[in-house]
Design a protein around this motif. Structure first.
Motif, PDB file in Angstrom:
ATOM      1  N   MET A   1       5.725   6.052 -23.364  1.00  0.00           N
ATOM      2  CA  MET A   1       6.727   5.261 -22.671  1.00  0.00           C
ATOM      3  C   MET A   1       8.065   5.454 -23.338  1.00  0.00           C
ATOM      4  O   MET A   1       8.568   4.582 -24.022  1.00  0.00           O
ATOM      5  CB  MET A   1       6.320   3.788 -22.741  1.00  0.00           C
ATOM      6  CG  MET A   1       6.911   2.953 -21.632  1.00  0.00           C
ATOM      7  SD  MET A   1       6.390   1.242 -21.752  1.00  0.00           S
ATOM      8  CE  MET A   1       7.473   0.633 -23.054  1.00  0.00           C
ATOM      9  N   ILE A  30      13.259   7.186 -17.472  1.00  0.00           N
ATOM     10  CA  ILE A  30      12.417   6.023 -17.190  1.00  0.00           C
ATOM     11  C   ILE A  30      11.295   5.911 -18.212  1.00  0.00           C
ATOM     12  O   ILE A  30      10.824   6.882 -18.782  1.00  0.00           O
ATOM     13  CB  ILE A  30      11.826   6.027 -15.756  1.00  0.00           C
ATOM     14  CG1 ILE A  30      11.009   7.292 -15.471  1.00  0.00           C
ATOM     15  CG2 ILE A  30      12.935   5.865 -14.723  1.00  0.00           C
ATOM     16  CD1 ILE A  30      10.304   7.243 -14.119  1.00  0.00           C
ATOM     17  N   ALA A  31      10.891   4.664 -18.427  1.00  0.00           N
ATOM     18  CA  ALA A  31       9.864   4.341 -19.412  1.00  0.00           C
ATOM     19  C   ALA A  31       8.497   4.500 -18.756  1.00  0.00           C
ATOM     20  O   ALA A  31       7.806   3.537 -18.517  1.00  0.00           O
ATOM     21  CB  ALA A  31      10.067   2.914 -19.898  1.00  0.00           C
ATOM     22  N   GLU A  32       8.153   5.716 -18.426  1.00  0.00           N
ATOM     23  CA  GLU A  32       6.892   5.953 -17.735  1.00  0.00           C
ATOM     24  C   GLU A  32       6.280   7.250 -18.268  1.00  0.00           C
ATOM     25  O   GLU A  32       6.985   8.236 -18.434  1.00  0.00           O
ATOM     26  CB  GLU A  32       7.166   6.092 -16.236  1.00  0.00           C
ATOM     27  CG  GLU A  32       5.995   5.709 -15.389  1.00  0.00           C
ATOM     28  CD  GLU A  32       6.473   5.089 -14.074  1.00  0.00           C
ATOM     29  OE1 GLU A  32       6.429   5.793 -13.081  1.00  0.00           O
ATOM     30  OE2 GLU A  32       6.877   3.906 -14.083  1.00  0.00           O
ATOM     31  N   PHE A 104       9.249  11.425  -5.301  1.00  0.00           N
ATOM     32  CA  PHE A 104       9.171  10.071  -5.835  1.00  0.00           C
ATOM     33  C   PHE A 104       8.241   9.253  -4.947  1.00  0.00           C
ATOM     34  O   PHE A 104       8.350   9.279  -3.728  1.00  0.00           O
ATOM     35  CB  PHE A 104      10.573   9.451  -5.838  1.00  0.00           C
ATOM     36  CG  PHE A 104      10.600   8.016  -6.274  1.00  0.00           C
ATOM     37  CD1 PHE A 104      10.536   7.704  -7.613  1.00  0.00           C
ATOM     38  CD2 PHE A 104      10.667   6.987  -5.339  1.00  0.00           C
ATOM     39  CE1 PHE A 104      10.556   6.377  -8.034  1.00  0.00           C
ATOM     40  CE2 PHE A 104      10.692   5.659  -5.747  1.00  0.00           C
ATOM     41  CZ  PHE A 104      10.631   5.357  -7.099  1.00  0.00           C
ATOM     42  N   LEU A 105       7.298   8.543  -5.563  1.00  0.00           N
ATOM     43  CA  LEU A 105       6.379   7.700  -4.796  1.00  0.00           C
ATOM     44  C   LEU A 105       6.818   6.247  -4.879  1.00  0.00           C
ATOM     45  O   LEU A 105       7.009   5.715  -5.964  1.00  0.00           O
ATOM     46  CB  LEU A 105       4.970   7.776  -5.392  1.00  0.00           C
ATOM     47  CG  LEU A 105       4.107   8.983  -5.113  1.00  0.00           C
ATOM     48  CD1 LEU A 105       2.682   8.681  -5.544  1.00  0.00           C
ATOM     49  CD2 LEU A 105       4.151   9.395  -3.660  1.00  0.00           C
ATOM     50  N   GLU A 106       6.915   5.609  -3.737  1.00  0.00           N
ATOM     51  CA  GLU A 106       7.189   4.174  -3.751  1.00  0.00           C
ATOM     52  C   GLU A 106       5.943   3.399  -4.172  1.00  0.00           C
ATOM     53  O   GLU A 106       4.817   3.887  -4.039  1.00  0.00           O
ATOM     54  CB  GLU A 106       7.638   3.706  -2.362  1.00  0.00           C
ATOM     55  CG  GLU A 106       9.060   4.144  -2.057  1.00  0.00           C
ATOM     56  CD  GLU A 106       9.571   3.569  -0.745  1.00  0.00           C
ATOM     57  OE1 GLU A 106       8.753   3.091   0.057  1.00  0.00           O
ATOM     58  OE2 GLU A 106      10.797   3.616  -0.530  1.00  0.00           O
ATOM     59  N   GLY A 107       6.163   2.205  -4.655  1.00  0.00           N
ATOM     60  CA  GLY A 107       5.047   1.352  -5.057  1.00  0.00           C
ATOM     61  C   GLY A 107       5.218   0.881  -6.482  1.00  0.00           C
ATOM     62  O   GLY A 107       6.032   1.430  -7.230  1.00  0.00           O
ATOM     63  N   ILE A 108       4.495  -0.159  -6.842  1.00  0.00           N
ATOM     64  CA  ILE A 108       4.511  -0.612  -8.226  1.00  0.00           C
ATOM     65  C   ILE A 108       3.070  -0.739  -8.704  1.00  0.00           C
ATOM     66  O   ILE A 108       2.156  -0.906  -7.914  1.00  0.00           O
ATOM     67  CB  ILE A 108       5.246  -1.964  -8.405  1.00  0.00           C
ATOM     68  CG1 ILE A 108       4.634  -3.033  -7.513  1.00  0.00           C
ATOM     69  CG2 ILE A 108       6.721  -1.836  -8.145  1.00  0.00           C
ATOM     70  CD1 ILE A 108       5.164  -4.412  -7.854  1.00  0.00           C
ATOM     71  N   ILE A 110      -0.045  -2.508 -10.747  1.00  0.00           N
ATOM     72  CA  ILE A 110      -0.487  -3.893 -10.840  1.00  0.00           C
ATOM     73  C   ILE A 110      -0.927  -4.183 -12.274  1.00  0.00           C
ATOM     74  O   ILE A 110      -1.868  -3.572 -12.777  1.00  0.00           O
ATOM     75  CB  ILE A 110      -1.673  -4.133  -9.869  1.00  0.00           C
ATOM     76  CG1 ILE A 110      -1.299  -3.690  -8.444  1.00  0.00           C
ATOM     77  CG2 ILE A 110      -2.109  -5.589  -9.905  1.00  0.00           C
ATOM     78  CD1 ILE A 110      -0.222  -4.526  -7.789  1.00  0.00           C
ATOM     79  N   LYS A 111      -0.231  -5.120 -12.912  1.00  0.00           N
ATOM     80  CA  LYS A 111      -0.532  -5.422 -14.310  1.00  0.00           C
ATOM     81  C   LYS A 111      -1.878  -6.130 -14.460  1.00  0.00           C
ATOM     82  O   LYS A 111      -2.584  -5.935 -15.444  1.00  0.00           O
ATOM     83  CB  LYS A 111       0.569  -6.298 -14.931  1.00  0.00           C
ATOM     84  CG  LYS A 111       1.959  -5.687 -14.916  1.00  0.00           C
ATOM     85  CD  LYS A 111       2.136  -4.665 -16.019  1.00  0.00           C
ATOM     86  CE  LYS A 111       3.611  -4.309 -16.256  1.00  0.00           C
ATOM     87  NZ  LYS A 111       4.329  -3.758 -15.104  1.00  0.00           N
ATOM     88  N   ARG A 112      -2.214  -7.000 -13.497  1.00  0.00           N
ATOM     89  CA  ARG A 112      -3.491  -7.703 -13.572  1.00  0.00           C
ATOM     90  C   ARG A 112      -4.260  -7.491 -12.269  1.00  0.00           C
ATOM     91  O   ARG A 112      -4.185  -8.310 -11.357  1.00  0.00           O
ATOM     92  CB  ARG A 112      -3.252  -9.201 -13.810  1.00  0.00           C
ATOM     93  CG  ARG A 112      -2.831  -9.487 -15.257  1.00  0.00           C
ATOM     94  CD  ARG A 112      -2.602 -10.963 -15.483  1.00  0.00           C
ATOM     95  NE  ARG A 112      -1.332 -11.376 -14.890  1.00  0.00           N
ATOM     96  CZ  ARG A 112      -0.749 -12.563 -15.142  1.00  0.00           C
ATOM     97  NH1 ARG A 112      -1.327 -13.436 -15.928  1.00  0.00           N
ATOM     98  NH2 ARG A 112       0.420 -12.870 -14.584  1.00  0.00           N
ATOM     99  N   PHE A 200      -0.279   3.123  -7.698  1.00  0.00           N
ATOM    100  CA  PHE A 200       0.790   2.289  -7.116  1.00  0.00           C
ATOM    101  C   PHE A 200       0.282   1.543  -5.893  1.00  0.00           C
ATOM    102  O   PHE A 200      -0.537   2.071  -5.113  1.00  0.00           O
ATOM    103  CB  PHE A 200       1.975   3.159  -6.704  1.00  0.00           C
ATOM    104  CG  PHE A 200       2.767   3.703  -7.856  1.00  0.00           C
ATOM    105  CD1 PHE A 200       2.545   3.285  -9.164  1.00  0.00           C
ATOM    106  CD2 PHE A 200       3.749   4.660  -7.641  1.00  0.00           C
ATOM    107  CE1 PHE A 200       3.273   3.800 -10.223  1.00  0.00           C
ATOM    108  CE2 PHE A 200       4.494   5.178  -8.692  1.00  0.00           C
ATOM    109  CZ  PHE A 200       4.251   4.751  -9.982  1.00  0.00           C
ATOM    110  N   LEU A 202       1.742  -1.013  -2.578  1.00  0.00           N
ATOM    111  CA  LEU A 202       2.913  -1.434  -1.815  1.00  0.00           C
ATOM    112  C   LEU A 202       2.414  -2.342  -0.709  1.00  0.00           C
ATOM    113  O   LEU A 202       1.518  -1.962   0.052  1.00  0.00           O
ATOM    114  CB  LEU A 202       3.602  -0.188  -1.239  1.00  0.00           C
ATOM    115  CG  LEU A 202       5.059  -0.269  -0.825  1.00  0.00           C
ATOM    116  CD1 LEU A 202       5.950  -0.734  -1.950  1.00  0.00           C
ATOM    117  CD2 LEU A 202       5.516   1.116  -0.340  1.00  0.00           C
ATOM    118  N   ARG A 203       2.984  -3.533  -0.631  1.00  0.00           N
ATOM    119  CA  ARG A 203       2.577  -4.505   0.389  1.00  0.00           C
ATOM    120  C   ARG A 203       1.055  -4.684   0.396  1.00  0.00           C
ATOM    121  O   ARG A 203       0.424  -4.712   1.448  1.00  0.00           O
ATOM    122  CB  ARG A 203       3.072  -4.086   1.772  1.00  0.00           C
ATOM    123  CG  ARG A 203       4.587  -3.911   1.835  1.00  0.00           C
ATOM    124  CD  ARG A 203       5.065  -3.564   3.235  1.00  0.00           C
ATOM    125  NE  ARG A 203       6.484  -3.214   3.221  1.00  0.00           N
ATOM    126  CZ  ARG A 203       6.933  -1.960   3.111  1.00  0.00           C
ATOM    127  NH1 ARG A 203       6.107  -0.947   3.024  1.00  0.00           N
ATOM    128  NH2 ARG A 203       8.229  -1.737   3.098  1.00  0.00           N
TER     129      ARG A 203
END
Lengths: 321, 321
Positions: A1, A30-32, A104-108, A110-112, A200, A202-203
């Protein structure tokens, strides 16, 4: 990271000019990704990830990763798509590093993760395995049994400083896997690192898989075992069989698991826990002064390993025939 | 340059729902800003920077920074614009930190500025000074003479470990500035940290100023002196009078510098060099174990300071009447 390699505006402009993606509008480190340096690039044509491959990624492995992403993208797996330069190449050179540009891929991430995320990742993993069935390249898994032995030898002199008795326990695990590691299960391309930060959403829907830089040729069910470890334990290290059930059901809805694969899951999960424990242990024991990356706790995976030691059958993972 | 605070998807979604900017499409921690954690956020409505204020930024100073950015944006200075929440507020709370969302600025910063960049930054600095003339809030400069004394006291016991004789030399500089620091020059809002990484360019033109988290009320000419130090020295620490000429001419084309301001520039530049040397020195002497940020070399600014000690008049900076 971390951003290991800085790039200046002139070399960036020169690099980007080799592509048909317009001029650079913004570029942020970016930190990825722990292994490589990643920039999020906006150009007149869209958003991209620019990756500079640092020394932990072998240059000769890059064509496997790049071609795999192209292959999977072409077969409908949502993953970063390598962008071709005007000359048709996808691998270039930037700031003295091999470098590539991907979509680039959209989305985040999930931490949990919840049960529904585990089901989705099972389906996506199986879909990726199916899509790669006709991928022609091979890359042996450097972090399979032989690799674990090398890591264990590195960690051995100081392993007991992390947990008394750990060196002997690791030797015992290696001997166990020497004797019990399955050899005749279906093999193919595995992701080998499908942790939550590489998936990732999304919605509420899975929107893509990233980071194929551990992908290799190995037992497909081993990838399932890696995901059980990465997705189905709670923060208190307790295994959540409801999540496991969802992950296995999701996977099997897309690619059936054979009886031998199911029987082997406890050994594969135990081996997977050993693999991540060993790499984390070696990193833990070798944090350089001024490190940019905080090492992950190897004992998290030791606790998972100890759970798998006592699993008698796949039913304990939540499997329902 | 680090992500100090991780945020999870649930708290992020909850935070973003307070704004009228649509749902989150992507969120990446970016390696920008040394003091705070920054995420580049994409939502259905556009791109934003989400900043979590870490402990080095005082909570009571945040309204000054936020209101200043709003004020400057409204007067045509291209800088991040704070986004209002539905309830009209701009400062919120996320992951236990004060947090704000600002507009995303296109552009990249120039690693090796040329003469034309120095001219552009001079013009932009003067335009910022003019635009803030009617800004009603005040914030004393915590890193002015009194602040330097406190920093020097912190560094004093170990300063000579960095350079023999440094502690005594610092004491001499402090005494010099006690006696010679100008008091009656025009004051106003200064950026106070307008280094190249805080100035974006796009297609050869200056496209925006960022990072107002050192902004304060102080002598306007001191901001010019900070920029001379930050933009007009070469990597071998030699002063480039052509760049200085461009920076000063750019500034004066937008806001004239009075004779007393010009006369004071050598002292102001010397003091500015001392200020950055001292903060870097304290950071250098106090790198915590496992630091995420590499400290900057304090001696770079000591060399600049020694140049200014021997400047007899502003003509040596490239000034042309």
């Amino acid at each position: 990271m971390a951003v290991y390699t800085e790039i200046n505006d002139e070399e960036l402009a020169h690099f980007v000019a080799q592509y048909d993606i317009g001029a650079v509008l913004a570029c942020k480190g970016i930190a990825e990704g722990v292994e490589n340096t990643n920039y999020l690039l906006r150009t007149e044509k869209g958003a991209y990830i620019l990756t500079l491959y640092e020394k932990r990624v072998k240059r000769e492995d890059l064509p496997f990763f790049i071609e795999l992403m192209k292959h999977l993208s072409a077969r409908g797996v949502t993953c970063p798509t390598p962008i071709r330069r005007r000359d048709g190449e996808v691998l270039g050179q930037l700031a003295g590093r091999p470098a590539a540009m991907v979509s680039f891929l959209e989305g985040i991430w999930i931490k949990r993760p919840g049960v529904e995320h585990c089901g989705a990742v099972g389906r996506a993993l199986a879909a990726m395995h199916n899509a790669a069935l006709d991928f022609p390249m091979r890359r042996p898994n450097a972090l399979s049994l032989a690799g674990w032995q090398a890591l264990a030898a590195q960690a051995e002199p100081r392993a007991d400083s992390v947990l008394p008795g750990l060196a002997a326990a690791i030797a015992g695990e290696l001997a166990f896997h020497e004797a019990h590691w399955p050899r005749d299960l279906p093999a193919g391309v595995i992701h080998a690192d499908l942790f939550p930060d590489n998936v990732f959403f999304l919605r509420g829907r899975l929107s893509g898989l990233i980071d194929f830089y551990f992908a290799c040729t190995d037992l497909l069910a081993y990838d399932v075992a890696i995901c059980l470890n990465a997705w189905c334990f709670e923060t208190d290290h307790a295994y959540n069989a409801t999540k496991g059930r969802a992950l296995l059901a999701g996977y099997r809805a897309v690619r059936p698991l054979s009886a031998p694969e199911l029987e082997a899951l406890p050994v594969l999960a135990r081996g997977s826990a050993l693999r991540f424990m060993l790499t984390r242990l070696v990193d833990w024991l070798n944090v350089p002064a001024g490190a940019l990356v905080k090492p992950k706790d190897p004992l998290e995976y030791w606790k998972k390993l100890r759970f798998h030691q006592h699993v008698a059958s796949v039913a304990e993972y939540g499997f329902e025939p």
